[in-house]
Design a protein around this motif. Sequence first.
Motif, PDB file in Angstrom:
ATOM      1  N   UNK A  57       0.854  -1.192   0.000  1.00 59.79           N
ATOM      2  CA  UNK A  57       0.000   0.000   0.000  1.00 59.79           C
ATOM      3  C   UNK A  57       0.889   1.241   0.000  1.00 59.79           C
ATOM      4  N   UNK A  58       0.731   2.128  -0.983  1.00 64.29           N
ATOM      5  CA  UNK A  58       1.614   3.308  -1.065  1.00 64.29           C
ATOM      6  C   UNK A  58       1.403   4.329   0.047  1.00 64.29           C
ATOM      7  N   UNK A  59       0.334   4.209   0.813  1.00 61.78           N
ATOM      8  CA  UNK A  59       0.092   5.181   1.885  1.00 61.78           C
ATOM      9  C   UNK A  59       0.715   4.760   3.208  1.00 61.78           C
ATOM     10  N   UNK A  60       1.387   3.612   3.245  1.00 60.94           N
ATOM     11  CA  UNK A  60       1.963   3.116   4.496  1.00 60.94           C
ATOM     12  C   UNK A  60       3.133   3.973   4.971  1.00 60.94           C
ATOM     13  N   UNK A  61       3.160   4.202   6.274  1.00 57.26           N
ATOM     14  CA  UNK A  61       4.278   4.886   6.923  1.00 57.26           C
ATOM     15  C   UNK A  61       4.655   4.090   8.171  1.00 57.26           C
ATOM     16  N   UNK A  62       5.903   4.189   8.571  1.00 59.55           N
ATOM     17  CA  UNK A  62       6.370   3.499   9.773  1.00 59.55           C
ATOM     18  C   UNK A  62       5.767   4.184  10.994  1.00 59.55           C
ATOM     19  N   UNK A  63       5.121   3.378  11.851  1.00 55.62           N
ATOM     20  CA  UNK A  63       4.507   3.926  13.065  1.00 55.62           C
ATOM     21  C   UNK A  63       5.175   3.413  14.336  1.00 55.62           C
ATOM     22  N   UNK A  64       5.929   2.322  14.235  1.00 60.49           N
ATOM     23  CA  UNK A  64       6.647   1.757  15.380  1.00 60.49           C
ATOM     24  C   UNK A  64       7.938   1.138  14.861  1.00 60.49           C
ATOM     25  N   UNK A  65       9.023   1.306  15.630  1.00 57.76           N
ATOM     26  CA  UNK A  65      10.291   0.650  15.303  1.00 57.76           C
ATOM     27  C   UNK A  65      10.812  -0.051  16.548  1.00 57.76           C
ATOM     28  N   UNK A  66      11.370  -1.249  16.347  1.00 54.51           N
ATOM     29  CA  UNK A  66      11.924  -2.002  17.478  1.00 54.51           C
ATOM     30  C   UNK A  66      13.200  -2.699  17.021  1.00 54.51           C
ATOM     31  N   UNK A  67      14.331  -2.036  17.201  1.00 54.16           N
ATOM     32  CA  UNK A  67      15.617  -2.584  16.788  1.00 54.16           C
ATOM     33  C   UNK A  67      16.575  -2.785  17.962  1.00 54.16           C
ATOM     34  N   UNK A  68      16.115  -2.492  19.172  1.00 55.46           N
ATOM     35  CA  UNK A  68      16.926  -2.697  20.377  1.00 55.46           C
ATOM     36  C   UNK A  68      16.478  -3.998  21.020  1.00 55.46           C
ATOM     37  N   UNK A  69      17.346  -5.017  21.028  1.00 55.38           N
ATOM     38  CA  UNK A  69      16.938  -6.317  21.549  1.00 55.38           C
ATOM     39  C   UNK A  69      16.643  -6.286  23.046  1.00 55.38           C
ATOM     40  N   UNK A  70      17.124  -5.267  23.732  1.00 54.25           N
ATOM     41  CA  UNK A  70      16.874  -5.163  25.170  1.00 54.25           C
ATOM     42  C   UNK A  70      15.517  -4.527  25.478  1.00 54.25           C
ATOM     43  N   UNK A  71      14.886  -3.930  24.486  1.00 53.67           N
ATOM     44  CA  UNK A  71      13.595  -3.269  24.697  1.00 53.67           C
ATOM     45  C   UNK A  71      12.458  -4.254  24.448  1.00 53.67           C
ATOM     46  N   UNK A  94       1.096  -3.551   8.888  1.00 57.36           N
ATOM     47  CA  UNK A  94       2.067  -4.432   8.256  1.00 57.36           C
ATOM     48  C   UNK A  94       3.212  -4.576   9.245  1.00 57.36           C
ATOM     49  N   UNK A  95       3.420  -5.801   9.716  1.00 60.77           N
ATOM     50  CA  UNK A  95       4.554  -6.094  10.576  1.00 60.77           C
ATOM     51  C   UNK A  95       5.694  -6.513   9.663  1.00 60.77           C
ATOM     52  N   UNK A  96       6.801  -5.781   9.727  1.00 61.04           N
ATOM     53  CA  UNK A  96       7.924  -6.016   8.812  1.00 61.04           C
ATOM     54  C   UNK A  96       9.193  -6.279   9.611  1.00 61.04           C
ATOM     55  N   UNK A  97       9.732  -7.487   9.448  1.00 63.29           N
ATOM     56  CA  UNK A  97      10.981  -7.872  10.113  1.00 63.29           C
ATOM     57  C   UNK A  97      12.149  -7.609   9.174  1.00 63.29           C
ATOM     58  N   UNK A  98      13.239  -7.121   9.739  1.00 64.71           N
ATOM     59  CA  UNK A  98      14.467  -6.858   8.990  1.00 64.71           C
ATOM     60  C   UNK A  98      15.449  -7.960   9.379  1.00 64.71           C
TER      61      UNK A  98
END
Length: 129
Positions: free
Chosen positions: A23-37, A56-60
Amino acid sequence: MGLLGRLRDLLRRQDEPSLSIDDPTLVVVVEAFDIAEADSAALSRSPRWRADEPAVLRHHVRIPTDQVERARELLTPDGWVIAAGDISHISRVQKLDALHCAQERSRMASLAQRLGGEALGWDALQPAR
């Protein structure tokens, strides 16, 4: 889960507005890249996340090139889509909550480790408001 539970989930899904990972209207609303959080902390610190709407849950994940097809075989039956690259994005549409984010983060970390890669974190996208 029993038949009644599956039927209830199916009816719930039909009531939800459809959303696509491209969907072209999607924007990032949450980020979780700290494994301690904790995932619950990541969700609670985001003022843009709308808990009552699908996302959309997106794993990197870093996955060796020769293992991408194996990852697809394992994840596609559960609705995950893999966009392969130096850092692969593994995405699907779902309702977000702390429990499911934590479960999927653990699943992706396990998958990456088995395939010789590394799970870096996740983000969630929802249509812009």
